[in-house]
Enzyme design. Structure first.
Site, mmCIF file in Angstrom:
data_model
loop_
_atom_site.group_PDB
_atom_site.id
_atom_site.type_symbol
_atom_site.label_atom_id
_atom_site.label_comp_id
_atom_site.label_asym_id
_atom_site.label_seq_id
_atom_site.Cartn_x
_atom_site.Cartn_y
_atom_site.Cartn_z
ATOM 1 N N HIS A 274 13.139 79.816 35.235
ATOM 2 C CA HIS A 274 14.141 80.853 34.978
ATOM 3 C C HIS A 274 15.523 80.372 35.386
ATOM 4 O O HIS A 274 16.512 80.562 34.648
ATOM 5 C CB HIS A 274 13.763 82.119 35.749
ATOM 6 C CG HIS A 274 14.828 83.171 35.764
ATOM 7 N ND1 HIS A 274 14.835 84.260 34.911
ATOM 8 C CD2 HIS A 274 15.938 83.310 36.555
ATOM 9 C CE1 HIS A 274 15.896 85.003 35.155
ATOM 10 N NE2 HIS A 274 16.579 84.454 36.151
ATOM 11 N N GLU A 275 15.626 79.747 36.553
ATOM 12 C CA GLU A 275 16.930 79.266 37.012
ATOM 13 C C GLU A 275 17.454 78.137 36.120
ATOM 14 O O GLU A 275 18.650 78.054 35.841
ATOM 15 C CB GLU A 275 16.831 78.800 38.467
ATOM 16 C CG GLU A 275 16.435 79.892 39.454
ATOM 17 C CD GLU A 275 17.318 81.118 39.352
ATOM 18 O OE1 GLU A 275 18.508 80.989 39.008
ATOM 19 O OE2 GLU A 275 16.807 82.229 39.612
ATOM 20 N N HIS B 80 19.076 79.581 33.137
ATOM 21 C CA HIS B 80 20.475 79.960 33.388
ATOM 22 C C HIS B 80 21.390 78.746 33.236
ATOM 23 O O HIS B 80 22.494 78.854 32.693
ATOM 24 C CB HIS B 80 20.624 80.538 34.793
ATOM 25 C CG HIS B 80 20.290 81.989 34.898
ATOM 26 N ND1 HIS B 80 20.842 82.947 34.073
ATOM 27 C CD2 HIS B 80 19.470 82.668 35.754
ATOM 28 C CE1 HIS B 80 20.378 84.150 34.398
ATOM 29 N NE2 HIS B 80 19.543 83.998 35.412
ATOM 30 N N GLU C 87 19.700 88.080 32.155
ATOM 31 C CA GLU C 87 18.441 87.971 32.882
ATOM 32 C C GLU C 87 17.252 87.988 31.925
ATOM 33 O O GLU C 87 16.309 87.207 32.075
ATOM 34 C CB GLU C 87 18.323 89.093 33.908
ATOM 35 C CG GLU C 87 19.329 89.004 35.044
ATOM 36 C CD GLU C 87 19.233 87.700 35.810
ATOM 37 O OE1 GLU C 87 18.110 87.194 36.023
ATOM 38 O OE2 GLU C 87 20.290 87.169 36.188
#
Length: 321
Positions: free
Chosen positions: A130-131, A134, A203
């Site tokens: 997930h990071e 980003h 998100e």
């Protein structure tokens, strides 16, 4: 599109910064605030990532000091087609993580000790994917710059009481003491304004892309559930001192986001989990996170469930290997 959003956000925060300066010192205060804002924007572009990492006392690790964690990030970055980011650990009992950096070539990811200790290998993989999403979406530039400028706005507003107290007889502020009070009231809302400016769709997008990177949406869904529960009972003192950085984490470190409304920094965790379960169905995977995919993964490979960074047996490999 992200560059356009970043430019609009910086323009908004600069205008807010100038408004606070005007309320404190009139036109001269506004011009001083403009100069400070320009310098802050430039400085934060190059140094905001270092500042945020320093705020949280993040320690950089490598393949020797944290082989499982570092190797995981390396494999996930390769799967995503990203340059290898710098890898950090934050000494915090609250499980959480964030990414920072002005671009993928200068990115960093950080996980708390609580995350590495409380979550399974597969769940941590979902979080770090997930990071990295980003980073790939270039959300980190917006996150780091907004955190830095919001802190500067709050600092400027805190000076309002000193400016107001020392200029009773010759105050350039056109609104007088009322203007100073307005500036002081605006300051607590600066962080909230930043949170409102950060689109919560980032998100959801990072969740989806992160699930694609790690290969199993349910790993991230299970991690989000655990992190959200922990955020409500384990404090994060650094985040409490720097609330403007709360939007950078995968889950709000102050209390956990509970609803999708105008003032929340994150989407509702239940909604995120539901979206990931739907994605798992699309990817023809089981839609029941309680089935503990992490445990099944370990069992299938006959790998003992050991802690992070303790040495011993080799860590299990994910589907990205």
């Amino acid at each position: 599109m992200n560059l356009v959003r970043t430019a609009m956000l910086l323009a908004f925060l600069t205008a807010l910064f100038m408004a606070v300066g005007f309320l404190i010192g009139g036109k001269s205060g506004m011009m001083i605030a403009l100069v400070i804002a320009a310098a802050t924007n430039l400085f934060s572009y190059w140094n905001a990532d270092k500042m945020v990492l320093s705020m949280y006392g993040a320690k950089e690790v490598d393949e020797r000091s944290a082989p499982e964690y570092y190797g995981m990030v390396r494999d996930l970055a390769a799967r995503a087609g990203l340059p290898m980011p710098r890898v950090y650990v934050i000494n915090s009992e609250q499980p959480n993580a964030f990414a920072t950096g002005r671009n993928p070539q200068n990115a960093a990811v950080a996980a708390s000790t609580g995350l590495l200790q409380a979550l399974s290998y597969e769940e941590v993989a979902g979080v770090m994917a997930h990071e990295l999403a980003h980073v790939q979406n270039r959300d980190t530039l917006t996150m780091t710059i907004t955190a830095t400028i919001a802190g500067a706005i709050s600092m400027l507003a805190n000076f309002a009481m000193f400016f107001g107290g020392n200029r009773e007889n010759n105050n350039n502020n056109p609104l007088g003491f009322v203007g100073v009070l307005v500036a002081m009231i605006v300051a607590p809302f600066a962080a909230m304004l930043v949170q409102m400016a950060i689109s919560r769709t980032r998100e959801y997008s990072a969740d989806r892309r992160g699930a694609e990177i790690c290969g199993n949406p349910l790993w991230l869904a299970s991690a989000l559930r655990k992190i959200a529960m922990a955020a409500g009972r384990i404090s994060n003192e650094e985040a409490e001192h720097n609330p403007a950085t709360a939007h950078m984490f995968i889950i709000n470190p102050l209390s956990g986001a509970r609803m999708d409304n105008l003032f929340s920094t994150h989407p509702d965790t239940g909604n995120r989990i539901a979206a990931l379960e739907a994605l798992a169905t699309e990817m023809q995977q089981t839609s029941t996170p309680q089935a503990s995919p992490a445990k099944a993964e370990r069992k299938s490979r006959s790998v003992p469930s050991t802690g992070w960074g303790r040495g011993g047996s080799q860590p299990p490999k994910g589907p990205w290997s």
